[in-house]
Design a protein around this motif. Structure first.
Motif, PDB file in Angstrom:
ATOM      1  N   THR A 498       0.838  -1.199   0.000  1.00  0.00           N
ATOM      2  CA  THR A 498       0.000   0.000   0.000  1.00  0.00           C
ATOM      3  C   THR A 498       0.871   1.245   0.000  1.00  0.00           C
ATOM      4  O   THR A 498       1.920   1.267   0.654  1.00  0.00           O
ATOM      5  CB  THR A 498      -0.913   0.016   1.249  1.00  0.00           C
ATOM      6  N   LYS A 499       0.413   2.256  -0.722  1.00  0.00           N
ATOM      7  CA  LYS A 499       1.071   3.562  -0.668  1.00  0.00           C
ATOM      8  C   LYS A 499       0.083   4.592  -0.144  1.00  0.00           C
ATOM      9  O   LYS A 499      -1.122   4.509  -0.416  1.00  0.00           O
ATOM     10  CB  LYS A 499       1.591   3.984  -2.047  1.00  0.00           C
ATOM     11  N   MET A 500       0.607   5.561   0.625  1.00  0.00           N
ATOM     12  CA  MET A 500      -0.216   6.617   1.208  1.00  0.00           C
ATOM     13  C   MET A 500       0.271   7.962   0.680  1.00  0.00           C
ATOM     14  O   MET A 500       1.455   8.130   0.372  1.00  0.00           O
ATOM     15  CB  MET A 500      -0.133   6.587   2.735  1.00  0.00           C
ATOM     16  N   ALA A 501      -0.646   8.924   0.593  1.00  0.00           N
ATOM     17  CA  ALA A 501      -0.276  10.251   0.103  1.00  0.00           C
ATOM     18  C   ALA A 501      -1.275  11.272   0.607  1.00  0.00           C
ATOM     19  O   ALA A 501      -2.474  10.974   0.728  1.00  0.00           O
ATOM     20  CB  ALA A 501      -0.224  10.280  -1.424  1.00  0.00           C
ATOM     21  N   TYR A 502      -0.765  12.454   0.901  1.00  0.00           N
ATOM     22  CA  TYR A 502      -1.616  13.594   1.247  1.00  0.00           C
ATOM     23  C   TYR A 502      -1.846  14.434   0.003  1.00  0.00           C
ATOM     24  O   TYR A 502      -0.936  14.634  -0.807  1.00  0.00           O
ATOM     25  CB  TYR A 502      -0.963  14.452   2.318  1.00  0.00           C
ATOM     26  N   LEU A 543      -1.389  -9.820 -10.183  1.00  0.00           N
ATOM     27  CA  LEU A 543       0.022  -9.818 -10.566  1.00  0.00           C
ATOM     28  C   LEU A 543       0.837  -8.713  -9.900  1.00  0.00           C
ATOM     29  O   LEU A 543       2.014  -8.904  -9.593  1.00  0.00           O
ATOM     30  CB  LEU A 543       0.146  -9.702 -12.090  1.00  0.00           C
ATOM     31  N   SER A 544       0.261  -7.524  -9.692  1.00  0.00           N
ATOM     32  CA  SER A 544       1.043  -6.412  -9.144  1.00  0.00           C
ATOM     33  C   SER A 544       0.124  -5.437  -8.433  1.00  0.00           C
ATOM     34  O   SER A 544      -1.101  -5.494  -8.597  1.00  0.00           O
ATOM     35  CB  SER A 544       1.815  -5.683 -10.257  1.00  0.00           C
ATOM     36  N   ALA A 545       0.723  -4.555  -7.638  1.00  0.00           N
ATOM     37  CA  ALA A 545      -0.040  -3.569  -6.869  1.00  0.00           C
ATOM     38  C   ALA A 545      -0.484  -2.430  -7.775  1.00  0.00           C
ATOM     39  O   ALA A 545       0.242  -1.999  -8.675  1.00  0.00           O
ATOM     40  CB  ALA A 545       0.798  -3.030  -5.725  1.00  0.00           C
ATOM     41  N   VAL A 546      -1.685  -1.936  -7.516  1.00  0.00           N
ATOM     42  CA  VAL A 546      -2.203  -0.798  -8.266  1.00  0.00           C
ATOM     43  C   VAL A 546      -1.452   0.463  -7.860  1.00  0.00           C
ATOM     44  O   VAL A 546      -1.190   0.693  -6.676  1.00  0.00           O
ATOM     45  CB  VAL A 546      -3.717  -0.628  -8.001  1.00  0.00           C
ATOM     46  N   GLN A 547      -1.094   1.288  -8.854  1.00  0.00           N
ATOM     47  CA  GLN A 547      -0.426   2.561  -8.613  1.00  0.00           C
ATOM     48  C   GLN A 547      -1.438   3.692  -8.748  1.00  0.00           C
ATOM     49  O   GLN A 547      -2.292   3.656  -9.638  1.00  0.00           O
ATOM     50  CB  GLN A 547       0.719   2.766  -9.610  1.00  0.00           C
ATOM     51  N   PHE A 548      -1.321   4.707  -7.856  1.00  0.00           N
ATOM     52  CA  PHE A 548      -2.271   5.818  -7.933  1.00  0.00           C
ATOM     53  C   PHE A 548      -1.540   7.142  -7.808  1.00  0.00           C
ATOM     54  O   PHE A 548      -0.366   7.202  -7.444  1.00  0.00           O
ATOM     55  CB  PHE A 548      -3.347   5.669  -6.855  1.00  0.00           C
ATOM     56  N   ASN A 553      -6.432  19.411  -8.561  1.00  0.00           N
ATOM     57  CA  ASN A 553      -7.819  19.813  -8.819  1.00  0.00           C
ATOM     58  C   ASN A 553      -8.805  18.721  -8.419  1.00  0.00           C
ATOM     59  O   ASN A 553      -9.746  18.408  -9.141  1.00  0.00           O
ATOM     60  CB  ASN A 553      -8.002  20.197 -10.290  1.00  0.00           C
ATOM     61  N   GLN A 554      -8.562  18.119  -7.223  1.00  0.00           N
ATOM     62  CA  GLN A 554      -9.525  17.217  -6.592  1.00  0.00           C
ATOM     63  C   GLN A 554      -9.730  15.906  -7.340  1.00  0.00           C
ATOM     64  O   GLN A 554     -10.798  15.291  -7.254  1.00  0.00           O
ATOM     65  CB  GLN A 554     -10.880  17.925  -6.432  1.00  0.00           C
ATOM     66  N   LEU A 555      -8.725  15.433  -8.062  1.00  0.00           N
ATOM     67  CA  LEU A 555      -8.863  14.183  -8.793  1.00  0.00           C
ATOM     68  C   LEU A 555      -7.948  13.112  -8.227  1.00  0.00           C
ATOM     69  O   LEU A 555      -6.813  13.380  -7.808  1.00  0.00           O
ATOM     70  CB  LEU A 555      -8.520  14.385 -10.274  1.00  0.00           C
ATOM     71  N   LEU A 556      -8.448  11.888  -8.222  1.00  0.00           N
ATOM     72  CA  LEU A 556      -7.655  10.698  -7.944  1.00  0.00           C
ATOM     73  C   LEU A 556      -7.583   9.883  -9.221  1.00  0.00           C
ATOM     74  O   LEU A 556      -8.543   9.845 -10.002  1.00  0.00           O
ATOM     75  CB  LEU A 556      -8.302   9.856  -6.840  1.00  0.00           C
ATOM     76  N   ALA A 557      -6.455   9.226  -9.431  1.00  0.00           N
ATOM     77  CA  ALA A 557      -6.316   8.379 -10.616  1.00  0.00           C
ATOM     78  C   ALA A 557      -5.543   7.130 -10.232  1.00  0.00           C
ATOM     79  O   ALA A 557      -4.667   7.159  -9.359  1.00  0.00           O
ATOM     80  CB  ALA A 557      -5.596   9.125 -11.739  1.00  0.00           C
ATOM     81  N   ALA A 558      -5.882   6.007 -10.880  1.00  0.00           N
ATOM     82  CA  ALA A 558      -5.187   4.746 -10.635  1.00  0.00           C
ATOM     83  C   ALA A 558      -5.063   3.992 -11.952  1.00  0.00           C
ATOM     84  O   ALA A 558      -5.957   4.039 -12.807  1.00  0.00           O
ATOM     85  CB  ALA A 558      -5.945   3.904  -9.607  1.00  0.00           C
ATOM     86  N   GLY A 559      -3.949   3.295 -12.104  1.00  0.00           N
ATOM     87  CA  GLY A 559      -3.747   2.460 -13.283  1.00  0.00           C
ATOM     88  C   GLY A 559      -4.266   1.062 -13.013  1.00  0.00           C
ATOM     89  O   GLY A 559      -3.703   0.340 -12.180  1.00  0.00           O
ATOM     90  N   ASP A 560      -5.347   0.679 -13.714  1.00  0.00           N
ATOM     91  CA  ASP A 560      -6.023  -0.588 -13.394  1.00  0.00           C
ATOM     92  C   ASP A 560      -6.735  -1.127 -14.621  1.00  0.00           C
ATOM     93  O   ASP A 560      -7.357  -0.357 -15.379  1.00  0.00           O
ATOM     94  CB  ASP A 560      -7.025  -0.337 -12.259  1.00  0.00           C
TER      95      ASP A 560
END
Length: 1042
Positions: A498-502, A543-548, A553-560
């Motif tokens: 898991t990765k965390m971010a502010y 297979l691998s962990a999702v990266q985000f 501008n209030q957006l979240l994105a993830a490669g999935d």
């Protein structure tokens, strides 16, 4: 008394002192006999409190313990006797003689007889032995000096004169650790426990049956982030508040069946009002970076990417083959490529050498720019972290190589908890380590994980710096920058990587994948300690962990699932998906640039696709095919060698100037410079000024100490004025007083905004370093008065030139106080700014006061009635390269004509006229290197400006055009750290060509041009004079490099 009992007494003494219970502290000192406070005892003696002084002394020694003790008591009582005689208080003198001094008569009969005879003298100075007796104050000082010497020689006081080194709030910290431990032992721990008392152990009452914030067969939240917040609040000065436990949001599948939960003013429900938000989300969706504008062929699989924080089109890439590359997205070209190579194999550990011999393959695990863009770090799969600096073109400067961890280095991050840049790493050896970027020394090692550490996330909240770390089995720990171990231990959803971010607005998110392939993207409530939202739409990823990643501008994105998925932060439902024209791997790596206009996505075939929105397309079109200039970021090597490329200055407005129109000074032989010597430990120079007489320099350091250098009169300096030819003396008064120092009792020196002001006659100094304001006598160094305890704290000071007794004080609560020192009271409070006031300046001819603040506003006040005359918002250019620099303090200084003033902001310099507050001239830096300070020369014909890369720019004040550039190599030693720079700059009050700089390492340097030159630099060919009315503004944009 056992050692631990003694330690407890010292902790209580420290606590009493911090809380201001001075009398209780001194009583405990006396009753325990563990610590003799020499300063307190001296204060009693010098104020003539004889009974209190003796009472304090009795806690440590009796009169007849030894000859030293006898001497101490005798000196005190003798002085009491002399003063009574000198005041003609014969009854008091007789009482002291018969009751206090009689005890010393045995064996000293002659002395006692002599002292008795003094009763017959009209003036005790008539006695031969007392002919040198002066006033009471002087006599007490002489006597105290002797007593201090005797106390220090007395074996009874051995080990009792030094207070042990104890960190601030240590007792609170121990109590908080105990409370945290007690809370962890609770069978049913509340997420926000109510702790009412310390008299009994804390136990959480059983709670009604409820669902947790998130629950799966493989995951449970063991503890809450509220404990972090409580711990931070406790060490900040208060124990955990008695707050009722807050209900926790249930699993997302149940949310639609219940009302939203509100905590304070914040809505924590994931239910979205589509009627209100449909239009805004549609607009956001249309503005997603969805157009593929570049495809970069990397050569091997990209595994980590990061955009430069200032150059929005520069992309740093690390690959599975151990290669790092720098791409200029504007033209799609790779500027730099480097394969993995150990810089100094001989300095590496044997474990690294063995690992490389067994398997030479090394991959990149993480690449990251430092927040200011000066450096970037690379974490490799074997042991090593490397730091580089990039200044443009095809060159990288090697800054630091660290053999950091056994096995792989899985993540790295930069942080500046106390102003100094640190790099934080984690690795397969289950540790987190903190390193000094300059020296490479290890500052902290955090141990406690039972599996390799997968990621780290440093942050500062409520002025408390801390670090999240997550292991490969999803165990989250929180660390402070000390050696006391982890503060919190709980589980990430899914118990996987898991990765965390502010986000930029202080919201905490995490994204991870369990070993079973389930992925979780969540927002945390780090006050309550639960999930605020669990975002929907992530598929299985075995297979691998999702990266985000997060945008501004209030957006979240993830490669999935072979695409990029987007969410609005306030809605758990999927906002949009983009496949980038196909060809994406199952879990692509993604990275936004700092304004969200470009998105880099790893693609199959070792490619990277660059996606852009409308702003990104404009950005690329504006850049054209130009390569990146070397102006904004400067490497350590180039800085020391003075080999920074200089960019042609661009101008717009009324006048145009040639390509290079300034002189560059890069060698010590090209100017005269002098480093001022001092035999005291110094920290960063926060404030610097010449005395009005021009014969001394006064500096205020970040640890609240004042340093005063005075030039002597001799053959080399007959006038006694400041010069680079003669080394001045660090001044100390003959009275023996210590250096002038400000009050720090209620502030952290690193957080304070130091300020001072010198009276016109150089006799009085008003100064503050976040605590009370001190009034000093500069001649004697005596503290005459301390006033106005914070909050609010003083942030800037100015003497009224018409009356030395009136001082104007800018405060950190945005107000301005008019303080009359003669009356010792505030006579007026001015309001207008919205943030702290950062600078004040008087115009005597206009009878005006100009103030500036962190709100980028300028106010002109009538100095007679103290009313606002006019105000203006400082126009900060909105170019992309300056967006990150725009929020900072401003400073003002009046021109010699008293009709114009200089405004200093870290992005630009400007000259305004007072009457209409019109901007006459302006110089704006196109570089990412901020301006640290600037000042007029005494004749206002020149502006001296310092920059945080160590460069000093000298400008013609009439047109604000650069005429001379002094590089750090011209005045700094070659072995000095590249992070040292001028914090403040001051001009000599009579010599227009002399100025001084105060550095971040505590040094002060004075600079002058060569005598053969007599001036600095090349004057521009077009001149313009300042006028009282505001002409059309001219803006000059340019780098300090060619």
């Amino acid at each position: 008394m056992s050692n631990l009992s003694e330690d407890l007494v010292f902790l209580v003494l420290k606590y009493l002192d911090e809380e201001g219970y001075k009398e209780a502290a001194h009583m405990l000192e006396r009753e325990s006999g563990l610590y003799f406070d020499m300063n307190y005892f001296e204060e009693l003696v010098l104020s003539g409190k004889w009974d209190e002084a003796e009472k304090y002394l009795t806690g440590f020694t009796k009169l007849d313990d030894n000859k030293y003790s006898t001497k101490i008591y005798f000196e005190i009582r003798k002085q009491h006797y002399f003063e009574a005689l000198d005041k003609k208080c014969l009854a008091e003198a007789l009482d002291v003689l018969t009751n206090d001094l009689q005890v010393f008569a045995k064996g000293n009969e002659e002395l006692f007889k002599e002292m008795t005879q003094l009763m017959t003298f009209e003036n005790i100075r008539e006695h031969e032995s007392l002919s040198m007796y002066r006033d009471t104050k002087s006599a007490r000082k002489v006597m105290m000096k002797e007593i201090r010497r005797v106390i220090e020689a007395n074996p009874i006081f051995r080990g009792r004169l030094e207070f042990p080194i104890v960190k601030g709030e240590r007792l609170r910290r121990l109590i908080n650790q105990s409370l945290n431990w007690q809370h962890m032992q609770c069978e049913d721990p509340h997420p926000n426990p109510a702790i009412d008392t310390l008299f009994i152990d804390h136990v959480c009452d059983p709670q009604p049956s409820r669902t947790t914030s998130y629950q799966s067969p493989t995951c449970s939240v063991k503890s809450s982030l509220s404990t972090i917040a409580q711990y931070a609040s406790c060490i900040g000065g208060s124990f955990p508040a008695n707050n009722p436990a807050t209900e926790v949001i249930e699993d997302s599948d149940v949310l639609s069946k219940r009302m939203p939960i509100v905590t304070g003013d914040e809505v924590t429900s994931t239910i979205t009002d589509h009627g209100q938000n449909q239009i805004s989300e549609l607009a956001i969706s249309k503005n997603l970076p969805s157009t593929v504008v570049r495809t970069l062929d990397e050569g091997s699989s990209p595994v980590s990417m990061d955009f430069h924080p200032v150059w929005l089109t520069v992309l740093l890439v690390g690959t599975s083959a151990g290669e790092i590359g720098l791409w200029d997205i504007s033209c799609g070209g790779k500027m730099v490529a480097r394969n993995f190579n150990v810089w100094d194999l001989g300095a590496c550990s044997m474990a690294l050498k063995v690992a490389l011999e067994k398997d030479s393959h090394v991959s990149v695990n993480r690449v990251l720019w430092s927040p200011d863009g000066f450096l970037f770090g690379v974490a490799y799969s074997k042991h090593v972290v490397q730091l580089y600096s990039y200044i443009g073109g095809d060159e990288l400067d090697q800054i630091l190589e660290i053999d950091a961890h056994l096995g792989g280095v899985n993540d790295l991050a930069f942080s500046s908890p106390e102003g100094e840049l640190l790099v934080i790493t984690c690795g397969d050896d289950r540790t987190i380590k903190v390193w000094d970027v300059v020296s490479g020394n290890r500052c902290f090692t955090f141990e406690g994980h039972d599996a390799p550490v997968y990621s780290i996330c440093p942050h500062i909240k409520d002025n408390i710096p801390f670090i999240f770390s997550v292991s490969t089995v999803g165990r989250i720990k929180v660390w402070l920058y000390d050696n006391l171990g982890d503060r919190i231990d709980y589980d990430a959803p899914g118990l996987g990587c898991t990765k965390m971010a502010y986000s930029a607005d202080e919201r905490l998110f995490s994204c991870g994948t369990s070993k079973g392939g389930e992925s979780y993207l969540v927002e945390w409530n780090d006050t309550v300690g639960c999930f605020k939202r669990v975002y929907k739409g992530l598929g299985p990823n075995p297979l691998s962990a999702v990266q985000f990643d997060i945008t501004s501008n209030q957006l979240l994105a993830a490669g999935d699932d072979h695409m990029v998925k987007f969410w609005h932060m306030d809605n758990t439902q999927l906002l949009n998906t983009i496949d980038a024209d196909g060809g994406l791997p199952a879990n692509p790596h993604i990275r936004f640039n700092s304004d969200g206009s470009l998105l880099a996505v790893s693609s199959s075939g070792n490619q990277i696709k660059i996606l852009a929105n409308a702003n990104g397309l404009d950005l690329l079109q504006g850049c054209g095919n130009d390569s990146i200039d070397a102006s904004g970021v400067e490497s350590e090597t180039s800085r020391k060698n003075g080999n920074v490329a200089e960019v042609n200055s661009k101008t717009t407005g009324e006048a145009t100037y040639g390509e290079k129109a300034w002189e560059t000074i890069e060698r010590p032989s090209q100017c005269q410079s002098l480093q001022l010597c001092a035999d005291v430990k110094r920290t960063k120079i926060s404030k610097l000024i010449y005395t009005n007489a021009g014969d001394a320099i006064l500096a205020l350091t970040s640890n609240a100490i004042h340093l005063l250098w005075k030039w002597p009169q001799n053959d080399l300096s007959s006038s006694g004025k400041a010069t680079t030819k003669v080394q001045p003396l660090l001044w100390r008064p003959t009275s023996g007083l210590q250096l002038m120092s400000n009050d720090l009792s209620s502030t952290n020196p690193e957080e304070a905004m130091p300020c001072f002001a010198l009276s016109k006659n150089d006799s009085y100094l008003m100064s503050a370093s976040g605590g009370m304001i001190s009034l000093f006598n500069v001649i004697s160094f005596k503290t005459m008065r301390k006033v106005m305890a914070p909050p609010p704290a003083a942030t800037c000071l100015a003497f009224d030139p018409r009356d030395n007794n009136v001082v104007v004080i800018g405060m950190d609560d945005s107000t301005i106080m008019i303080y009359n020192a003669r009356l010792d009271k505030v006579t007026k409070t001015l309001a207008g700014h919205t943030k702290r006031v950062t600078s004040l300046a008087f115009s005597t001819s206009m009878k005006s006061l100009v103030s500036s603040g962190a709100d980028a506003q300028i106010f002109v006040w009538n100095a007679d009635e103290w009313k606002i005359q006019r105000s203006q918002v400082l126009q900060i250019p909105d170019w992309n390269k300056l967006r990150a620099l725009s929020d900072s303090d401003t400073h003002v200084q009046f021109h010699e004509d008293q009709l114009h003033f200089l405004i200093v902001h870290k992005t630009h310099l400007a000259i305004y006229e007072v009457k209409e507050l019109g901007c006459v001239n302006e110089w704006v830096s196109d570089s990412s290197v901020p301006i640290s300070h600037a000042t007029f020369s005494c004749d206002s014909q020149t502006v001296y400006a310092s920059f945080v890369d160590g460069t000093i720019g000298i400008f013609d004040a009439s047109v604000l055009v650069l005429c001379c550039l002094i590089k750090p190599s011209a005045y700094l030693p070659t072995d000095i750290s590249y992070t040292v720079y001028p914090v403040v700059i001051a001009g000599h009050p009579q010599k227009p060509t002399q100025f001084a700089v105060g550095l971040s390492n505590g040094e002060v340097h004075v600079l002058e041009p060569l005598e053969s030159e007599g001036k600095w630099g090349i004057l521009p060919t077009v001149k313009r004079t300042l006028k009282s009315s505001a002409p059309a503004k001219s803006t000059f944009r340019g780098f300090l490099y060619e």
